[in-house]
Design a protein around this motif. Structure first.
Motif, short mmCIF file in Angstrom:
data_model
loop_
_atom_site.label_atom_id
_atom_site.label_comp_id
_atom_site.label_asym_id
_atom_site.label_seq_id
_atom_site.Cartn_x
_atom_site.Cartn_y
_atom_site.Cartn_z
N ALA A 154 0.83 -1.20 0.00
CA ALA A 154 0.00 0.00 0.00
C ALA A 154 0.87 1.26 0.00
CB ALA A 154 -0.92 -0.01 1.23
N ALA A 155 1.93 1.24 0.80
CA ALA A 155 2.84 2.39 0.84
C ALA A 155 3.51 2.59 -0.51
CB ALA A 155 3.89 2.19 1.93
N LEU A 156 3.84 1.49 -1.18
CA LEU A 156 4.48 1.58 -2.49
C LEU A 156 3.51 2.19 -3.51
CD1 LEU A 156 6.89 0.92 -4.29
CD2 LEU A 156 5.98 -1.39 -4.58
N LEU A 157 2.26 1.77 -3.48
CA LEU A 157 1.27 2.34 -4.39
C LEU A 157 1.05 3.82 -4.09
CD1 LEU A 157 -1.40 -0.52 -4.61
CD2 LEU A 157 0.53 -0.06 -6.13
N ALA A 158 1.06 4.17 -2.80
CA ALA A 158 0.91 5.58 -2.43
C ALA A 158 2.09 6.40 -2.95
CB ALA A 158 0.82 5.72 -0.91
N LEU A 159 3.28 5.83 -2.90
CA LEU A 159 4.47 6.54 -3.38
C LEU A 159 4.40 6.75 -4.89
CD1 LEU A 159 7.27 7.56 -2.22
CD2 LEU A 159 8.22 5.44 -3.16
N TYR A 160 3.87 5.75 -5.61
CA TYR A 160 3.78 5.82 -7.07
C TYR A 160 2.55 6.62 -7.53
CZ TYR A 160 7.49 2.54 -8.41
OH TYR A 160 8.71 1.94 -8.64
N GLY A 161 1.62 6.84 -6.62
CA GLY A 161 0.39 7.51 -6.98
C GLY A 161 0.57 9.00 -7.23
N PRO A 162 -0.45 9.65 -7.73
CA PRO A 162 -0.36 11.09 -8.03
C PRO A 162 -0.19 11.93 -6.76
CG PRO A 162 -2.61 10.30 -8.26
CD PRO A 162 -1.77 9.09 -8.06
N ASN A 163 0.54 13.04 -6.92
CA ASN A 163 0.72 14.02 -5.84
C ASN A 163 1.43 13.46 -4.61
OD1 ASN A 163 -0.83 15.93 -7.39
ND2 ASN A 163 -2.67 14.86 -6.71
N SER A 164 2.30 12.47 -4.81
CA SER A 164 3.06 11.94 -3.67
C SER A 164 4.34 12.74 -3.43
CB SER A 164 3.44 10.47 -3.92
OG SER A 164 4.44 10.37 -4.93
N GLY A 165 4.71 13.58 -4.41
CA GLY A 165 5.95 14.32 -4.30
C GLY A 165 7.17 13.51 -4.70
N PHE A 166 6.94 12.31 -5.28
CA PHE A 166 8.02 11.41 -5.66
C PHE A 166 7.88 11.05 -7.13
CE2 PHE A 166 9.86 7.11 -6.08
CZ PHE A 166 11.15 7.35 -5.60
N ALA A 167 9.00 11.07 -7.85
CA ALA A 167 9.01 10.68 -9.26
C ALA A 167 9.66 9.31 -9.39
CB ALA A 167 9.77 11.72 -10.09
N PRO A 168 8.87 8.24 -9.51
CA PRO A 168 9.43 6.89 -9.55
C PRO A 168 10.34 6.65 -10.75
CG PRO A 168 7.05 6.84 -9.22
CD PRO A 168 7.41 8.23 -9.64
N GLU A 169 11.46 5.98 -10.53
CA GLU A 169 12.31 5.50 -11.62
C GLU A 169 11.87 4.08 -11.93
OE1 GLU A 169 16.52 6.37 -11.87
OE2 GLU A 169 16.34 7.59 -10.05
N ASP A 170 10.93 3.95 -12.82
CA ASP A 170 10.35 2.65 -13.14
C ASP A 170 9.79 2.73 -14.55
OD1 ASP A 170 9.12 0.05 -12.84
OD2 ASP A 170 9.02 0.44 -10.69
N SER A 171 9.16 1.67 -14.97
CA SER A 171 8.54 1.65 -16.29
C SER A 171 7.57 2.81 -16.44
CB SER A 171 7.79 0.32 -16.49
OG SER A 171 6.83 0.42 -17.50
#
Length: 476
Positions: free
Chosen positions: A388-405
């Protein structure tokens, strides 16, 4: 000034220019060269298209660089460094002429890789291209061209030593290569050549590599060298190499004879379950919640009492009970890992660990979720909280830009609905190609549980959500 090249025959082609392979595999090969156990140079190729800062940097330094090791040994602080001279070349796939030269070289004998957990996956590819898109496709193309160039010479097969942290990494890579060969109709003679002349071993790698130094000028001064490709890591290292043909590799690459912590064995399953589920699962499990809580490094995260307690409880109550073996021995192993996380010298940035976290979670954490449900008939809520925390991090407006696909991140954003987290989680988990496993089919109730954790994280913040997760256990 960097110096040290010795022009050894290039017998290793390394897919991956990242910090880990340079601080682990190349460091090991360099020591084995020095001790006269082997005599091999390494050519590094970037697995994906595009430019590479590290390859550009290495080329300016004659491909030499330092590995700096720091930690506690016998209760005392210890620091040491090594100039790595075994890398003879490094290039990107854009240099087609150089790539073809190496894959068709009679000297080439070993292929090492670390394309992350996302690398060894099957998807359709044109393996008749010189450089296909996927890593298994690249390997199939490489071997097909080599097979034709040497007219099926059995002595020109290769050893594949993947370092990706997926279960049965070598076995799986071989399976995908054979599948590509069959689907591309490359012929039975080619497949027999792979079976008889090529070896794919399963491996397990273990070393915490933090990457570039936090204060590069201080390290350069200490080394007396203007090295811009320094890699920092811990003192500990371990490499398990297994499978039916591990002994065949050992005869040609006896790295254990160099006094290194390298072990060849029939099966690495027990070692893999312990290391990947405990160490790597803890890393992947805590990275999202730690970033959401404002932490920057692994040490920051484990210095946070709430996160430390949460991960320790997750390991002791959800991970260890589903791993075969003596539980006291496993607890001792887990405690040793915590000490490694708290190494005062290692500045392991959470952002670097977060790379490709979606596939990492599926590989490192989901097996624990599945096995826990099968064994106890209930959900491991802490492991599900990490998803759940991972999805929150990848979700919109988390302030984080994932390095992923990019496709995966875009899919998550387009399916996101803050008014219905259960629908959001279902769409991401069951309605896409992000994950290979059918989580809900194997663990009924997973989607609903993850959605509840996700809702709390988004509405109340990660710290309050952590406390709510712990209440589930205290009330059960």
């Amino acid at each position: 000034m960097i110096n040290g090249n010795t022009q050894r025959p290039i017998r290793v082609l390394q897919f991956g220019e990242g910090n880990f392979l340079r601080a682990f595999v190349d460091w090991i090969i360099d020591i084995a060269n020095e001790k006269g156990i082997v005599n091999t140079g390494v050519a590094i190729v970037k697995p994906r298209t595009g430019n590479s800062v590290i390859i550009d940097t290495l080329s300016k330094q004659d491909y030499n660089y330092h590995v700096c090791l720091e930690g506690i040994e016998n209760g005392e602080p210890k620091q040491e460094s090594r100039l790595i001279t075994c890398v003879e070349d490094a290039f990107t796939p854009a240099d087609i002429e150089k790539y073809e030269k190496y894959i068709l070289s009679p000297d080439l004998r070993f292929v090492v890789s670390n394309t992350t957990e996302a690398g060894i996956r099957y998807s359709k590819d044109n393996v008749k291209d010189l450089i296909p898109i996927t890593f298994p496709g690249k390997v199939t193309s490489l071997l097909w061209r080599r097979f034709k160039y040497f007219n099926g010479d059995s002595s020109k097969g290769l050893f594949f030593i993947p370092c990706e942290l997926i279960e049965d990494n070598g076995t799986t890579l071989r399976e995908y290569v054979i599948r590509h060969a069959q689907e591309a109709a490359l012929g039975e003679d080619f497949i027999k050549w792979i079976d008889n002349s090529c070896v794919f071993v399963d491996t397990l790698v273990d070393r915490i590599v933090s990457g570039a130094p936090s204060d590069p000028e201080e390290i350069k001064t200490r080394l007396g060298n203007d090295d811009n490709a320094i890699v920092m890591c811990e003192l500990y290292h371990f490499w398990a190499i297994g499978g039916n043909e591990a002994d065949r590799l050992r005869k040609e690459l006896p790295l254990d004879a160099a006094g290194l912590n390298v072990r060849f064995m029939p099966s690495i399953k027990d070692f893999r379950d312990r290391k990947v589920r405990i160490l790597n699962g803890s890393h992947t499990g805590m990275v999202a919640m730690s970033l959401l809580a404002g932490c920057e490094t692994v040490r920051d995260a484990f210095a946070n009492e709430e996160i430390n307690s949460f991960i320790s409880s997750m390991v002791n109550e959800e991970v260890l009970p589903v791993i075969d073996g003596d539980q006291e021995e496993l607890k001792s192993f887990a405690n040793g890992i915590l000490e490694r996380f708290l190494n005062p010298y290692i500045r392991h940035m959470l952002k670097s660990i977060a790379l490709n976290s979606l596939s990492k979670w599926e590989t490192r954490n989901y097996p624990t979720v599945r096995d826990y449900y099968r064994k106890f008939g209930k959900l491991p809520q802490r492991e599900l909280f990490t998803l759940a925390a991972l999805l929150a991090l990848y979700g919109p407006n988390s302030g984080f830009a994932p390095e992923d696909s990019k496709e995966a991140v875009n899919f998550i954003h387009t399916r996101w609905d803050d008014t219905d987290y259960e629908a959001t989680v279902k769409a991401i988990i069951s309605g896409s190609e992000i994950f290979e496993n059918d989580f809900e089919a194997e663990v009924p109730g997973l989607i609903k549980a993850v959605a509840k954790h996700l809702g709390r994280i988004r509405k109340e913040g990660v710290r309050d959500a952590l406390q709510e997760c712990e209440k589930i256990y205290s009330n059960s």
